[in-house]
Scaffold this active site. Structure first.
Site, PDB file in Angstrom:
ATOM      1  N   ASP A  57      -4.005  21.603  10.604  1.00 16.51           N
ATOM      2  CA  ASP A  57      -2.929  22.454  11.114  1.00 16.51           C
ATOM      3  C   ASP A  57      -1.595  21.692  11.158  1.00 16.51           C
ATOM      4  OD1 ASP A  57      -1.777  24.726  12.111  1.00 16.51           O
ATOM      5  OD2 ASP A  57      -2.557  24.501  14.141  1.00 16.51           O
ATOM      6  N   ASN A  81      -6.042  34.454   7.577  1.00 18.20           N
ATOM      7  CA  ASN A  81      -4.770  34.019   6.976  1.00 18.20           C
ATOM      8  C   ASN A  81      -4.143  35.054   6.045  1.00 18.20           C
ATOM      9  OD1 ASN A  81      -5.586  30.449   6.823  1.00 18.20           O
ATOM     10  ND2 ASN A  81      -4.463  31.591   8.376  1.00 18.20           N
TER      11      ASN A  81
HETATM   12  C1  FPP Z   1      -2.357  25.385   8.823  1.00 17.08           C
HETATM   13  O1  FPP Z   1      -1.016  25.022   8.944  1.00 17.08           O
HETATM   14  C2  FPP Z   1      -2.764  25.174   7.476  1.00 17.08           C
HETATM   15  C3  FPP Z   1      -3.223  26.148   6.650  1.00 17.08           C
HETATM   16  C4  FPP Z   1      -3.360  27.567   7.017  1.00 17.08           C
HETATM   17  C5  FPP Z   1      -3.581  25.844   5.281  1.00 17.08           C
HETATM   18  C6  FPP Z   1      -4.094  24.464   5.064  1.00 17.08           C
HETATM   19  C7  FPP Z   1      -4.146  24.272   3.623  1.00 17.08           C
HETATM   20  C8  FPP Z   1      -3.915  23.113   3.001  1.00 17.08           C
HETATM   21  C9  FPP Z   1      -3.714  21.812   3.618  1.00 17.08           C
HETATM   22  C10 FPP Z   1      -3.933  23.167   1.562  1.00 17.08           C
HETATM   23  C11 FPP Z   1      -5.351  23.023   1.116  1.00 17.08           C
HETATM   24  C12 FPP Z   1      -5.464  23.627  -0.171  1.00 17.08           C
HETATM   25  C13 FPP Z   1      -6.404  23.296  -1.045  1.00 17.08           C
HETATM   26  C14 FPP Z   1      -6.293  23.774  -2.406  1.00 17.08           C
HETATM   27  C15 FPP Z   1      -7.542  22.428  -0.722  1.00 17.08           C
HETATM   28  P1  FPP Z   1       0.005  26.117   9.435  1.00 17.08           P
HETATM   29  O2  FPP Z   1       0.574  26.795   8.255  1.00 17.08           O
HETATM   30  O3  FPP Z   1      -0.672  27.039  10.400  1.00 17.08           O
HETATM   31  O4  FPP Z   1       1.097  25.238  10.141  1.00 17.08           O
HETATM   32  P2  FPP Z   1       1.891  25.584  11.453  1.00 17.08           P
HETATM   33  O5  FPP Z   1       0.886  25.651  12.567  1.00 17.08           O
HETATM   34  O6  FPP Z   1       2.805  24.429  11.578  1.00 17.08           O
HETATM   35  O7  FPP Z   1       2.596  26.875  11.207  1.00 17.08           O
END
Ligand code: FPP
Length: 247
Positions: free
Chosen positions: A21, A69
């Site tokens: 996250d 998501n």
């Molecule tokens: C949460 O951060 C992260 C995600 C929903 C996606 C995580 C995905 C990756 C690290 C890419 C992985 C991809 C592959 C192809 C393996 P957030 O967007 O909720 O961050 P925030 O809490 O700061 O808004």
């Protein structure tokens, strides 16, 4: 190369699960689009998988896209889908050469054919690897997993009397792996967010403020150190209160 003969350190978690996250906030802090944060998140994942493997972790399971998501803005959803294809073409050769076995867990029915084919290619071309098992949870939810496991057990004709915890586990998405010993969530939130609900029943949890793209070897060592200090009781009593046999 076969890495499996090295004796493993029992104080190192065999299976680590990670909610990666904080990508969005990482990007926003730099006045960049959220998808840029996810891109950096992929780089962080490739670094982390090798670092966990170097420390003796056998299974790493990461939450890349949850069943929920889809509610995100469409440009972020399509950005994440596109990132999968980029990640496969950019990193698969490296991961394969590093001895990483890649698996995708989750509901594949809703993803495009192109994405499904990329996943299947990644799984096929790393199937012989044994250094570390990387499972990428994509369109995954813990509740979905329990429901699909029940459905498949029913389709197989498992009798209700025969359906115990061990039997249902065989139908769960991570049936090939032991339950996670250590569950890490970066980004400062302290919740499970429908990740491995069934499998994390006795996991040790480590929450860190670090945003996922910044998660590095120091954070990995700190998490493993925190894990080492836990007294895992599985519903039993503290180790120091156990009466030695024969007293
Ligand atoms: C949460 O951060 C992260 C995600 C929903 C996606 C995580 C995905 C990756 C690290 C890419 C992985 C991809 C592959 C192809 C393996 P957030 O967007 O909720 O961050 P925030 O809490 O700061 O808004």
């Amino acid at each position: 190369m076969n890495f499996s003969d090295t004796p493993r350190d029992p104080t190192v978690p065999r299976h680590v699960a990670v909610v990666m996250d904080g990508n969005g906030r990482w990007a926003r802090k730099r006045y960049m689009p959220r998808v840029y944060g996810h891109k950096q998140g992929v780089d962080a994942l490739v670094r982390a998988v090798n670092a966990f493997a170097d420390r003796g972790v056998d299974y790493l399971t990461v939450f890349a896209f949850s069943s929920e998501n889809w509610k995100r803005p469409s440009e972020e959803v399509s950005g994440l889908m596109g990132l999968v294809l980029v990640a496969v073409s950019k990193y698969l050769t490296k991961l394969a050469g590093d001895g990483v076995r890649v698996r995708i867990v989750g509901d594949r029915s809703k993803v495009s054919n192109k994405l499904r084919e990329a996943w299947e290619y990644a799984e096929r071309s790393t199937a012989h690897n044994t250094r570390i098992n990387l499972s990428v949870a994509f369109n995954y939810g813990g509740r979905w997993d329990m429901v699909q496991a029940c459905r498949h057990a029913m389709l197989d004709g498992v009798h209700p009397e025969a359906l115990d915890e061990a039997a249902l586990s065989r139908y769960m998405a991570l049936s090939f792996a032991p339950d996670p010993d250590l569950f890490i969530r970066t980004g400062g939130e302290m919740r499970i967010s429908n990740f491995l609900l069934w499998q994390s029943a006795y996991s040790e949890f480590v929450f860190t403020e670090r945003l996922w793209p910044d998660f590095d070897e120091t954070d990995i060592d700190a998490a493993i150190q925190a894990y080492r200090q836990r007294d895992r009781r599985y519903g039993g009593i503290p180790t120091e209160e156990l009466v030695p046999q024969g007293i």
